[in-house]
Design an enzyme around this catalytic site. Structure first.
Site, PDB file in Angstrom:
ATOM      1  N   GLY A 103      33.392  43.219  44.075  1.00 34.93           N
ATOM      2  CA  GLY A 103      33.756  43.573  42.682  1.00 34.93           C
ATOM      3  C   GLY A 103      34.247  42.258  41.965  1.00 34.93           C
ATOM      4  O   GLY A 103      33.961  42.156  40.882  1.00 34.93           O
TER       5      GLY A 103
ATOM      6  N   LYS B 106      32.281  45.691  49.223  1.00 34.80           N
ATOM      7  CA  LYS B 106      33.124  44.640  48.582  1.00 34.80           C
ATOM      8  C   LYS B 106      32.151  43.975  47.645  1.00 34.80           C
ATOM      9  O   LYS B 106      31.290  43.995  47.670  1.00 34.80           O
ATOM     10  CB  LYS B 106      33.516  43.942  49.553  1.00 34.80           C
ATOM     11  CG  LYS B 106      34.585  44.072  50.458  1.00 34.80           C
ATOM     12  CD  LYS B 106      35.019  43.372  51.499  1.00 34.80           C
ATOM     13  CE  LYS B 106      35.764  41.950  50.820  1.00 34.80           C
ATOM     14  NZ  LYS B 106      36.405  42.205  49.836  1.00 34.80           N
TER      15      LYS B 106
ATOM     16  N   ASP C 249      36.552  47.373  47.277  1.00 36.61           N
ATOM     17  CA  ASP C 249      36.244  48.437  46.028  1.00 36.61           C
ATOM     18  C   ASP C 249      36.013  49.791  46.463  1.00 36.61           C
ATOM     19  O   ASP C 249      36.459  50.571  45.792  1.00 36.61           O
ATOM     20  CB  ASP C 249      34.937  47.728  45.249  1.00 36.61           C
ATOM     21  CG  ASP C 249      35.234  46.466  44.841  1.00 36.61           C
ATOM     22  OD1 ASP C 249      36.036  46.287  44.446  1.00 36.61           O
ATOM     23  OD2 ASP C 249      34.185  45.646  45.419  1.00 36.61           O
TER      24      ASP C 249
ATOM     25  N   SER D 260      42.459  41.008  43.247  1.00 40.01           N
ATOM     26  CA  SER D 260      43.883  41.356  42.781  1.00 40.01           C
ATOM     27  C   SER D 260      44.735  41.847  43.782  1.00 40.01           C
ATOM     28  O   SER D 260      46.150  42.040  43.509  1.00 40.01           O
ATOM     29  CB  SER D 260      43.982  42.136  41.466  1.00 40.01           C
ATOM     30  OG  SER D 260      43.469  43.376  41.712  1.00 40.01           O
ATOM     31  N   THR D 261      44.213  42.297  44.830  1.00 40.06           N
ATOM     32  CA  THR D 261      45.137  42.989  45.882  1.00 40.06           C
ATOM     33  C   THR D 261      45.325  41.837  46.935  1.00 40.06           C
ATOM     34  O   THR D 261      46.468  41.427  47.458  1.00 40.06           O
ATOM     35  CB  THR D 261      44.515  44.113  46.721  1.00 40.06           C
ATOM     36  OG1 THR D 261      44.061  45.141  45.662  1.00 40.06           O
ATOM     37  CG2 THR D 261      45.453  44.868  47.811  1.00 40.06           C
TER      38      THR D 261
ATOM     39  N   ASP E 122      41.895  41.120  53.395  1.00 42.85           N
ATOM     40  CA  ASP E 122      40.857  41.185  52.109  1.00 42.85           C
ATOM     41  C   ASP E 122      40.942  42.560  51.321  1.00 42.85           C
ATOM     42  O   ASP E 122      41.359  43.628  51.979  1.00 42.85           O
ATOM     43  CB  ASP E 122      39.531  40.963  52.457  1.00 42.85           C
ATOM     44  CG  ASP E 122      38.685  40.210  51.251  1.00 42.85           C
ATOM     45  OD1 ASP E 122      39.196  40.233  49.992  1.00 42.85           O
ATOM     46  OD2 ASP E 122      37.719  39.655  51.403  1.00 42.85           O
TER      47      ASP E 122
ATOM     48  N   GLU F 279      33.167  36.137  51.407  1.00 45.08           N
ATOM     49  CA  GLU F 279      33.892  37.227  52.009  1.00 45.08           C
ATOM     50  C   GLU F 279      33.334  37.688  53.589  1.00 45.08           C
ATOM     51  O   GLU F 279      33.808  37.794  54.516  1.00 45.08           O
ATOM     52  CB  GLU F 279      34.289  38.368  51.115  1.00 45.08           C
ATOM     53  CG  GLU F 279      34.923  38.039  50.005  1.00 45.08           C
ATOM     54  CD  GLU F 279      35.335  39.103  49.084  1.00 45.08           C
ATOM     55  OE1 GLU F 279      36.375  39.115  48.205  1.00 45.08           O
ATOM     56  OE2 GLU F 279      34.339  39.992  48.909  1.00 45.08           O
TER      57      GLU F 279
END
Ligand code: 5RP
Length: 232
Positions: free
Chosen positions: A101, A99, A89, A31-32, A86, A108
């Site tokens: 989440g 990362k 979390d 969501s970011t 990217d 990634e």
């Protein structure tokens, strides 16, 4: 838009402005990161950015990039990426990151490891002194014998939960694997833990990104912080 979403948007858009015409770009997931993808799409459309190609880190991001008309490339065409943007979390002061989440940790990490400049974008809620303080480490495992990976992680001191989807059924990654969320508490030696995880058959990848990020962008109510570390 709530305040946290507004901060994620600011961080994503700030990072997207680091992308220059002609660059090969890794597109993160979450969501970011989505705000960076959208901004890159806008800049391509307006002509402010030209001649970029991208590799997305998940099916979700691929769909978003395609809908925005961002040209995509394959690993066959691109040996290296100039920049990847990217989310995370958790991130510590040395730019080590948890990362996964969103379940995209394997793709990634594959994209991150061919990237010269990995830019991590967060809001302040993700900053910690030691990884593991607030977040379990997502561990992607193959389905066969997954219970034995759970026992292994427990033997390393973790409390382990299999990740479930919104429907309450096991969550499957884009690669068709399961995720075990392993809560180790504070992780004092990231490399030692990561080494043990990498040696275990059945563990596909861990969400520990040790010494991979080069930049950290934190959007907070007080403004934007851009920390630069190593560049590969
Ligand atoms: C997906 C990820 C995400 O980048 C991470 O979970 C952060 O997500 P968000 O920006 O939605 O908080 O690692 O696998």
């Amino acid at each position: 838009m709530d305040q946290q979403t507004a901060l994620k948007k600011k961080a994503g858009e700030f990072a997207a402005d680091l992308v220059e015409s002609g660059m090969r770009v890794g597109l993160g997931t979450g969501s970011t990161a989505i705000w960076a993808v959208r901004r890159i799409g806008e800049k391509l459309k307006s002509g402010e950015l030209t001649d970029i190609v991208a590799i997305p880190t998940s099916i979700r991001t691929t769909e978003e990039a395609e809908s925005l008309g961002i040209p995509l490339a394959s690993f066959d065409e691109l040996k290296e990426l100039d920049i990847t943007i990217d989310g995370a979390d958790e991130v510590d002061g040395r730019l080590n990151v948890i990362k996964g989440g969103g379940g995209a940790l394997l793709r990634e990490k594959i994209v991150a490891q061919i990237t010269k400049r990995l830019v991590i974008i967060v809001d302040p809620s993700k900053q910690v002194n030691l990884l593991g303080e607030t977040w379990a480490v997502p561990i992607e495992v193959v389905h066969f014998g997954w219970e034995s990976q759970k026992h292994f992680l427990e033997s390393l001191g973790a409390t382990v939960e299999m990740r479930l989807g919104e429907d309450g059924e096991p969550f499957f990654t884009d690669g068709g694997n399961l995720i075990l969320d392993a809560n180790f508490g504070r992780i004092y030696n990231i490399l030692a833990l990561e080494t043990k995880l990498q040696q275990r058959a059945g563990i596909v990848e861990s969400g520990l990104f040790f010494e991979m990020a080069s930049d950290l962008i934190v959007a907070s109510p007080d403004g934007m912080q851009h920390i630069q570390g190593r560049i590969a």
